[in-house]
Design a protein around this motif. Structure first.
Motif, mmCIF file in Angstrom:
data_model
loop_
_atom_site.group_PDB
_atom_site.id
_atom_site.type_symbol
_atom_site.label_atom_id
_atom_site.label_comp_id
_atom_site.label_asym_id
_atom_site.label_seq_id
_atom_site.Cartn_x
_atom_site.Cartn_y
_atom_site.Cartn_z
ATOM 1 N N ASP A 296 0.882 -1.183 0.093
ATOM 2 C CA ASP A 296 -0.045 -0.018 0.037
ATOM 3 C C ASP A 296 0.888 1.261 0.127
ATOM 4 O O ASP A 296 1.870 1.355 0.735
ATOM 5 C CB ASP A 296 -0.918 0.057 1.181
ATOM 6 N N ASP A 297 0.452 2.177 -0.845
ATOM 7 C CA ASP A 297 1.327 3.333 -1.130
ATOM 8 C C ASP A 297 1.080 4.584 -0.038
ATOM 9 O O ASP A 297 1.617 5.617 -0.258
ATOM 10 C CB ASP A 297 1.576 3.961 -2.414
ATOM 11 N N ALA A 298 -0.029 4.434 0.760
ATOM 12 C CA ALA A 298 -0.062 5.518 1.654
ATOM 13 C C ALA A 298 -0.495 6.803 1.078
ATOM 14 O O ALA A 298 0.031 7.815 1.654
ATOM 15 C CB ALA A 298 1.039 5.365 2.950
ATOM 16 N N GLY A 299 -1.246 6.750 -0.082
ATOM 17 C CA GLY A 299 -1.485 8.018 -0.706
ATOM 18 C C GLY A 299 -0.323 8.555 -1.780
ATOM 19 O O GLY A 299 -0.693 9.664 -2.235
ATOM 20 N N SER B 167 0.225 7.649 -4.600
ATOM 21 C CA SER B 167 -0.233 7.976 -6.020
ATOM 22 C C SER B 167 -1.041 9.149 -6.353
ATOM 23 O O SER B 167 -0.915 10.024 -7.198
ATOM 24 C CB SER B 167 -1.188 6.721 -6.405
ATOM 25 N N GLN B 168 -2.015 9.552 -5.168
ATOM 26 C CA GLN B 168 -2.513 10.896 -5.364
ATOM 27 C C GLN B 168 -1.538 12.316 -5.271
ATOM 28 O O GLN B 168 -1.684 13.003 -6.117
ATOM 29 C CB GLN B 168 -3.656 10.980 -3.965
ATOM 30 N N GLN B 169 -0.461 12.008 -4.459
ATOM 31 C CA GLN B 169 0.378 12.876 -4.487
ATOM 32 C C GLN B 169 1.322 13.154 -5.772
ATOM 33 O O GLN B 169 1.594 14.350 -5.992
ATOM 34 C CB GLN B 169 1.629 12.939 -3.515
ATOM 35 N N SER C 210 -1.042 15.415 -8.070
ATOM 36 C CA SER C 210 -0.808 16.650 -7.735
ATOM 37 C C SER C 210 0.266 17.260 -8.215
ATOM 38 O O SER C 210 0.282 18.280 -8.738
ATOM 39 C CB SER C 210 -1.011 16.788 -6.343
#
Length: 379
Positions: free
Chosen positions: A125-128, A130-132, A135
């Motif tokens: 799990d990338d811990a968010g 991918s969303q960063q 952005s």
């Protein structure tokens, strides 16, 4: 021999009969203390014994003979081997570790599965992250557009140089930010470092993972096997890359043809030895890391020499090495002759003869410990 037995038999019978006939008389003579008669009886018995000795001395006693096995020797190729023990290894035998701590959200392999280099084995799990990435990519796109417009204005001599340089710096900074976050994100994907077989898997999907001594799984490539061992310092210069080696696997009962692929440049001062690696083919995938192997390394070859079984070479009281050969051969008979020889190296129960023997000589191979120089031989 029959004549000897006959004479001895007759003598014993004669002596026995004489004893029976004279026993009483001798007893009477002893009781009567007749010294003269006793001496006469003694002389008679001694005379009979002397006749037996004379008869034995005049017999034609046959000389000693020995039953032996022989072998004709000729020039042949002699190969000397260095026998050492080693362990089977592979450079591609590792524990796969996660580069990113987190929950194992996917696990794509199981024990025994073949994988290719670069294949995805699992994902953490990338811990968010991918969303960063999304952005930062937007920020980079905006910075790039700003820079391109500022560049066009600067080319037209519009605006200041400082505006142009600021736009360029912002774009490069945004680009580096995207690269860094993508590098972090890539660490969440677990890939096969080389082609091989998943030997064992130590984790389950959904487990929180991090770098550890156990790792996530073991991957082994059995297609690039080698045997590592050490050899005495005296073999420096004799072992070279490409030297052929017979590799015997005791657990398999098989011999493989290998070649020296690496010779160490360092001599261990503790045991005065240096290491070598021998590449071994593994077409049947039967070799495994840590198997015990016995190596026969060719270190000397004489293409034209005489060899004899090592057991036939003896040493006399002077320290000279010798063998027995059969001479005056007539059919299955001959005469033993002691021949002093100079020996070379020994290997596989045979010994190289440097001098003393010639092609077509017939050596005694069995019964050498029961014969002497000049003895008649039967074979």
């Amino acid at each position: 021999m029959k004549r000897i037995i006959t004479i001895l038999t007759l003598s014993l019978v004669l002596f026995s009969c004489s004893k029976k006939e004279s026993t009483a008389t001798i007893d009477d003579l002893i009781k009567s203390k007749n010294t003269k008669e006793l001496q006469a009886k003694k002389a008679l018995i001694q005379a009979d014994l002397a006749k037996i000795d004379d008869a034995l001395a005049t017999l034609d006693v046959k000389k000693d003979e020995a039953l032996v096995s022989v072998l004709e020797v000729n020039d042949t190729t002699f190969t000397h081997y260095l026998d050492v023990q080693g362990n089977v290894n592979t450079k591609e035998n590792i524990l796969v570790q996660p580069e990113f701590q987190g929950t194992l959200v996917t696990l794509n392999v199981k024990a025994g599965q073949r994988v290719s280099k670069g294949q995805v084995l699992g994902r953490v799990d990338d811990a968010g992250l991918s969303q960063q990435v999304a952005s930062l990519e937007n920020q980079y796109a905006l910075a790039k557009t700003t820079f391109e417009r500022q560049k066009n204005l600067w080319n037209q001599k519009i605006g200041s140089e400082i505006q142009y340089l600021q736009a360029q710096t912002q774009m490069v900074s945004a680009q580096r930010g995207v690269a860094q976050i993508k590098a972090q994100l890539a660490k969440t994907i677990i890939k096969a470092p080389f082609s091989g077989t998943i030997d064992d898997v130590f984790v389950e999907k959904g487990q929180v993972v991090a770098p550890s001594p156990q790792g996530l799984m073991r991957i082994v490539n059995l297609g690039n096997m080698y045997v590592s061992t050490t050899v005495p310092e005296s073999y420096i210069g004799k072992l070279k890359v490409g030297t052929e080696v017979d590799v015997y696997l005791t657990s398999l009962g098989k011999t493989y043809k290998g070649k020296v692929r690496q010779v160490a440049s360092f001599v261990n001062p503790t045991n005065r030895s240096f290491g070598i690696e021998v590449s071994v083919p593994n077409p049947e995938n039967l070799l495994r890391p840590n198997q015990v192997a016995k190596l026969k390394i060719t270190d000397y070859v004489n293409t034209k020499t005489i060899v004899v079984p090592t057991i036939v070479v003896q040493e006399d009281s002077k320290g000279d090495k010798f063998v027995f050969i059969a001479t005056q051969i007539n059919g299955k008979k001959g005469v033993a002759k002691k021949v002093i020889v100079t020996i070379g190296k020994s290997s596989d129960n045979v010994t190289e003869i440097l001098s003393g023997l010639a092609p077509n000589d017939v050596i005694v191979t069995e019964g050498v410990n029961t014969i002497s120089d000049g003895m008649k031989l039967n074979f």
